[in-house]
Design an enzyme around this catalytic site. Structure first.
Site, short mmCIF file in Angstrom:
data_model
loop_
_atom_site.label_atom_id
_atom_site.label_comp_id
_atom_site.label_asym_id
_atom_site.label_seq_id
_atom_site.Cartn_x
_atom_site.Cartn_y
_atom_site.Cartn_z
N SER A 137 0.80 -1.19 0.02
CA SER A 137 -0.07 -0.08 0.16
C SER A 137 0.87 1.34 -0.02
O SER A 137 2.22 1.21 0.41
CB SER A 137 -0.91 0.01 1.27
OG SER A 137 -1.60 1.30 1.51
N TYR A 151 -2.35 -0.26 10.74
CA TYR A 151 -2.45 -0.65 9.12
C TYR A 151 -1.10 -0.40 8.14
O TYR A 151 -0.55 -1.17 7.90
CB TYR A 151 -3.58 -0.27 8.49
CG TYR A 151 -3.72 -0.63 7.13
CD1 TYR A 151 -3.88 -1.86 6.72
CD2 TYR A 151 -3.43 0.29 6.14
CE1 TYR A 151 -3.95 -2.14 5.46
CE2 TYR A 151 -3.51 -0.04 4.77
CZ TYR A 151 -3.83 -1.22 4.56
OH TYR A 151 -3.78 -1.70 3.16
#
Length: 239
Positions: A137, A151
């Site tokens: 990501s 995260y």
């Protein structure tokens, strides 16, 4: 080829994109019903339902897929989960993420990736132009919000372990690549409790989120690119 998280989102889109280009795909995920339905759609696909956080079950699942496919040339680590929430919310505010949520993110986003890659490595080494592609990501390169910090930490770990895997596997002829999307329109917030945080992320996904098929096309591009291609950043918005 083997794709984790293939029952939905980026994993499903990647399986579809690979099959559309003639690849036979092994599908790994927990949801057997969705996995079976997808396998019925894709020529030559093999559904192998498995809980990717079950360290004992994953090697057997990989072996089953490899046997059915006649070996493995690529592994796409697309399984992942996102729980948002600040670590230390202000007094009177309800925490959005629990310690169990934090463990779940690291178990699936990091440890499962490691176990799956270790299990697939012997088959990949024996394959033709083998490759590992891991979906990270843009949060793996920076921390965009306090609510997304844990995260982001898990995705920073994906980059770190991918660089280590590249050092390990390159001498054995296996390419290791990371793909780093920005927001992607998946069901990643569907299970979050109702509230302002969920609404904010849902609005952001709707406004600037990439179609999972765009990420899937990037994976296909990587798998068909020269071995020197080892990093791929993909985002829908400049921040």
């Amino acid at each position: 080829m083997l794709v984790s998280g293939a029952s939905a989102g980026i994993g499903e889109a990647t399986a579809r994109a690979l099959a559309a280009r003639g690849a036979r795909v092994g599908l790994l995920a927990r949801r057997a019903d969705r996995l079976g339905a997808l396998a019925d759609e894709l020529p030559g696909a093999v559904a192998v339902p498995v809980d990717l956080t079950d360290d004992d079950a994953v090697p057997a699942a990989v072996g089953t897929a490899a046997a059915a496919l006649g070996g493995l040339d690529a592994l796409v680590n697309a399984a992942g989960v996102f729980h948002a929430g600040e670590v230390a919310p202000a007094a009177g505010e309800q925490p959005m993420a629990s310690p169990q949520d934090w463990r779940r993110m690291f178990d699936l986003n990091v440890v499962a990736l490691l176990v799956l890659t270790r299990s697939a490595a012997p088959y990949l080494v024996a394959g033709t132009d083998p490759a590992v592609v891991s979906i990270s990501s843009m949060s793996g390169r920076r921390v965009p919000t306090a609510a997304g910090a844990v995260y982001a930490a898990s995705k920073h770990a994906v980059h770190a372990v991918s660089e280590g895997l590249r050092m390990e596997l390159a001498p054995r002829g296996v390419r290791v690549t990371t793909v780093s999307p920005g927001f992607v329109r998946t069901g990643i917030v569907d299970d979050w409790p109702d509230g302002p945080l969920r609404d904010r992320y849902a609005e952001r996904l709707a406004a600037v989120g990439l179609d999972p098929a765009v990420v899937a096309d990037a994976v296909v591009h990587i798998l068909s690119s020269p071995a020197q291609v080892v990093e791929y950043a993909l985002t829908s918005v400049t921040q």
